[in-house]
Design a protein around this motif. Structure first.
Motif: not given
Length: 209
Positions: A178-205
């Motif tokens: 909305s603030a035009q600091r991020f392209d919408q398409v790029e934001a969508g892909e960044a969301l996928v990577r960021t959210l999966l990174g936050a959600l994924r289990a690590d080997p120790g878990d």
């Protein structure tokens, strides 16, 4: 006499039906115009909304007595549309793949509502805005639970915290676009990577399960 009374009885439902149809059209026009308006200008006034909808202020206030009521109705419709998209974004494969598919499928719609979300956040109580998002976020919660059960997603943090993290990052991305600091398409892909990174289990878990 009887014929005239019968004629009036037949005409009244028709008149009432026309009035209801006109009222429904006006209400729909107001919400459509307000959605477009808030997407451009979160601080739009009731006068701006009436002008955009092509109705008088009296008609606008008859349907929506306050600006808060308009924003609430607009937000509900936007969330209903998002929920329909979420429900149609089911995917086979692992929960992580299904989650990525969900974000990529729904983001083109969700990403357009940044300024609308800003208008709602400025006007409505935060708990109400969050509660209105419960239906689409229920599908996110379901995928997170499935991912935890499958060993894809982390189990060292509460489910509701992970759901809140998704909610917060989605809306942070909306604000950036909305603030035009991020392209919408790029934001969508960044969301996928960021959210999966936050959600994924690590080997120790996974080993500790």
């Amino acid at each position: 006499m009887g014929g005239r009374t019968g004629g009036r009885a037949k005409a009244e439902p028709e008149t009432g039906g026309r009035r209801r149809a006109d009222a429904e059209r006006n209400s729909a026009a107001i919400i459509t115009a307000a959605t477009d308006l808030f997407a451009r200008e979160p601080d739009a006034s009731m006068t701006d909304i009436a002008r955009a909808a092509g109705v008088g202020r009296v008609t606008l206030y008859a349907h929506y007595p306050s600006r808060e009521d308009v924003i609430r109705a607009v937000l509900r419709r936007a969330i209903d549309q998002s929920t329909e998209t979420v429900e149609g974004a089911r995917s086979t494969g692992s929960p992580a793949d299904a989650f990525a598919h969900l974000i990529r499928t729904t983001w083109p719609l969700i990403g357009r509502f940044g300024r609308l979300y800003n208008a709602a956040r400025r006007t409505l109580p935060a708990e109400e805005v969050r509660r209105l998002h419960d239906p689409p976020m229920a599908h996110v919660r379901e995928l997170i639970v499935q991912g935890r059960d499958a060993g894809d997603f982390r189990t060292d943090l509460p489910v509701e915290w992970l759901v809140s993290t998704v909610y917060a990052l989605l809306h942070a991305a909306m604000e950036e676009v909305s603030a035009q600091r991020f392209d919408q398409v790029e934001a969508g892909e960044a969301l996928v990577r960021t959210l999966l990174g936050a959600l994924r289990a690590d080997p120790g878990d996974a080993a500790g399960r």
